[in-house]
Design a protein around this motif. Structure first.
Motif, PDB file in Angstrom:
ATOM      1  N   PRO A  60     -66.548  81.056   1.625  1.00  0.00           N
ATOM      2  CA  PRO A  60     -67.843  80.660   2.198  1.00  0.00           C
ATOM      3  C   PRO A  60     -67.720  79.584   3.269  1.00  0.00           C
ATOM      4  O   PRO A  60     -66.792  78.777   3.260  1.00  0.00           O
ATOM      5  N   MET A  61     -68.695  79.593   4.184  1.00  0.00           N
ATOM      6  CA  MET A  61     -68.781  78.547   5.193  1.00  0.00           C
ATOM      7  C   MET A  61     -69.477  77.343   4.563  1.00  0.00           C
ATOM      8  O   MET A  61     -70.347  77.487   3.719  1.00  0.00           O
ATOM      9  N   ARG A  62     -69.078  76.155   5.008  1.00  0.00           N
ATOM     10  CA  ARG A  62     -69.686  74.937   4.480  1.00  0.00           C
ATOM     11  C   ARG A  62     -70.094  74.049   5.644  1.00  0.00           C
ATOM     12  O   ARG A  62     -69.336  73.851   6.590  1.00  0.00           O
ATOM     13  N   ASN A  63     -71.305  73.497   5.562  1.00  0.00           N
ATOM     14  CA  ASN A  63     -71.911  72.766   6.666  1.00  0.00           C
ATOM     15  C   ASN A  63     -71.191  71.466   7.009  1.00  0.00           C
ATOM     16  O   ASN A  63     -71.188  71.049   8.159  1.00  0.00           O
ATOM     17  N   ASP A  64     -70.565  70.814   6.055  1.00  0.00           N
ATOM     18  CA  ASP A  64     -69.969  69.512   6.323  1.00  0.00           C
ATOM     19  C   ASP A  64     -68.496  69.565   6.720  1.00  0.00           C
ATOM     20  O   ASP A  64     -67.855  68.528   6.851  1.00  0.00           O
ATOM     21  N   ILE A  65     -67.941  70.763   6.931  1.00  0.00           N
ATOM     22  CA  ILE A  65     -66.569  70.912   7.429  1.00  0.00           C
ATOM     23  C   ILE A  65     -66.654  71.362   8.883  1.00  0.00           C
ATOM     24  O   ILE A  65     -67.193  72.419   9.180  1.00  0.00           O
ATOM     25  N   ALA A  69     -61.823  76.376  10.997  1.00  0.00           N
ATOM     26  CA  ALA A  69     -60.619  76.534  10.184  1.00  0.00           C
ATOM     27  C   ALA A  69     -60.950  76.627   8.693  1.00  0.00           C
ATOM     28  O   ALA A  69     -62.030  76.248   8.250  1.00  0.00           O
ATOM     29  N   ARG A  70     -59.977  77.147   7.937  1.00  0.00           N
ATOM     30  CA  ARG A  70     -60.077  77.170   6.475  1.00  0.00           C
ATOM     31  C   ARG A  70     -59.370  75.919   5.954  1.00  0.00           C
ATOM     32  O   ARG A  70     -58.258  75.615   6.368  1.00  0.00           O
ATOM     33  N   LYS A  71     -60.029  75.209   5.051  1.00  0.00           N
ATOM     34  CA  LYS A  71     -59.459  73.979   4.527  1.00  0.00           C
ATOM     35  C   LYS A  71     -59.693  73.905   3.017  1.00  0.00           C
ATOM     36  O   LYS A  71     -60.686  74.418   2.515  1.00  0.00           O
ATOM     37  N   TYR A  72     -58.776  73.234   2.330  1.00  0.00           N
ATOM     38  CA  TYR A  72     -58.986  72.925   0.928  1.00  0.00           C
ATOM     39  C   TYR A  72     -59.751  71.617   0.849  1.00  0.00           C
ATOM     40  O   TYR A  72     -59.329  70.606   1.423  1.00  0.00           O
ATOM     41  N   VAL A  73     -60.883  71.637   0.141  1.00  0.00           N
ATOM     42  CA  VAL A  73     -61.752  70.480   0.082  1.00  0.00           C
ATOM     43  C   VAL A  73     -62.005  70.131  -1.381  1.00  0.00           C
ATOM     44  O   VAL A  73     -62.152  71.015  -2.228  1.00  0.00           O
ATOM     45  N   MET A  94     -62.467  76.415   1.647  1.00  0.00           N
ATOM     46  CA  MET A  94     -63.745  76.580   2.343  1.00  0.00           C
ATOM     47  C   MET A  94     -63.489  76.861   3.815  1.00  0.00           C
ATOM     48  O   MET A  94     -62.442  76.533   4.363  1.00  0.00           O
ATOM     49  N   ARG A  95     -64.465  77.452   4.466  1.00  0.00           N
ATOM     50  CA  ARG A  95     -64.415  77.746   5.896  1.00  0.00           C
ATOM     51  C   ARG A  95     -65.308  76.736   6.602  1.00  0.00           C
ATOM     52  O   ARG A  95     -66.308  76.288   6.054  1.00  0.00           O
ATOM     53  N   GLY A  96     -64.985  76.361   7.819  1.00  0.00           N
ATOM     54  CA  GLY A  96     -65.754  75.397   8.593  1.00  0.00           C
ATOM     55  C   GLY A  96     -67.114  75.919   9.004  1.00  0.00           C
ATOM     56  O   GLY A  96     -67.476  77.068   8.747  1.00  0.00           O
ATOM     57  N   ASN A  97     -67.896  75.077   9.680  1.00  0.00           N
ATOM     58  CA  ASN A  97     -69.278  75.405  10.005  1.00  0.00           C
ATOM     59  C   ASN A  97     -69.470  76.128  11.331  1.00  0.00           C
ATOM     60  O   ASN A  97     -70.588  76.369  11.740  1.00  0.00           O
ATOM     61  N   THR A  98     -68.406  76.525  11.999  1.00  0.00           N
ATOM     62  CA  THR A  98     -68.508  77.185  13.307  1.00  0.00           C
ATOM     63  C   THR A  98     -68.209  78.681  13.166  1.00  0.00           C
ATOM     64  O   THR A  98     -67.247  79.065  12.524  1.00  0.00           O
ATOM     65  N   VAL A  99     -69.051  79.504  13.783  1.00  0.00           N
ATOM     66  CA  VAL A  99     -68.878  80.964  13.739  1.00  0.00           C
ATOM     67  C   VAL A  99     -67.739  81.353  14.663  1.00  0.00           C
ATOM     68  O   VAL A  99     -67.731  80.999  15.843  1.00  0.00           O
ATOM     69  N   SER A 100     -66.756  82.067  14.127  1.00  0.00           N
ATOM     70  CA  SER A 100     -65.618  82.537  14.913  1.00  0.00           C
ATOM     71  C   SER A 100     -65.409  84.026  14.633  1.00  0.00           C
ATOM     72  O   SER A 100     -66.184  84.638  13.900  1.00  0.00           O
TER      73      SER A 100
END
Length: 136
Positions: A60-65, A69-73, A94-100
């Motif tokens: 899932p995308m997350r608003n605060d990342i 990029a995909r990151k472990y949060v 989690m996936r960042g908040n930008t559509v790619s």
């Protein structure tokens, strides 16, 4: 070559799905969650607000990342984390908040009401009535 599955919800709670491919999907590239875009890309009049989404593997995308990029949060609550006990934290991908181009599904909120489409039952009733009229 971006392909998106757009899930659009309106203010009444109805939702619909649209598939955007290639040039139709380009206006969404680079937008962040919370941004608004014109709804003419899906054939509606109004604005679409991006609310979420997921990539091709279901992350899932997350608003605060920030970024795409995909990151472990380390999470204690919120998007992408099921119920936890008090004080428990979990490290999740989690996936960042930008559509790619890696994004598969984009969730949107439409600022008006979605148009009412005829249900399948109405369509079958009208064809049955036409066939009865032809027989008589």
């Amino acid at each position: 070559m971006a392909n998106f599955k757009l899930t659009i919800s309106d203010i009444k709670g109805k939702s619909m799905s649209k598939e955007l491919k290639d040039n139709d999907a380009n206006p969404l590239l680079g937008l962040q969650l919370g941004n608004e875009t014109d709804a003419t890309i899906v054939g509606l009049n109004g604005k679409l607000k991006l609310t979420g989404g997921s990539d091709k593997s279901g992350v899932p995308m997350r608003n605060d990342i920030h970024g795409a990029a995909r990151k472990y949060v380390l999470l204690s609550k919120g998007v992408g984390l099921q119920s936890t006990e008090t004080g428990q934290r979990v490290r999740k991908l989690m996936r960042g908040n930008t559509v790619s181009e890696e994004i598969y599904q984009v969730n949107c909120k439409f600022d008006g009401e979605l148009p009412v489409e005829a249900s399948a039952e109405d369509a079958t009733e009208s064809t049955e009535e036409k066939s009865k009229d032809k027989k008589e």
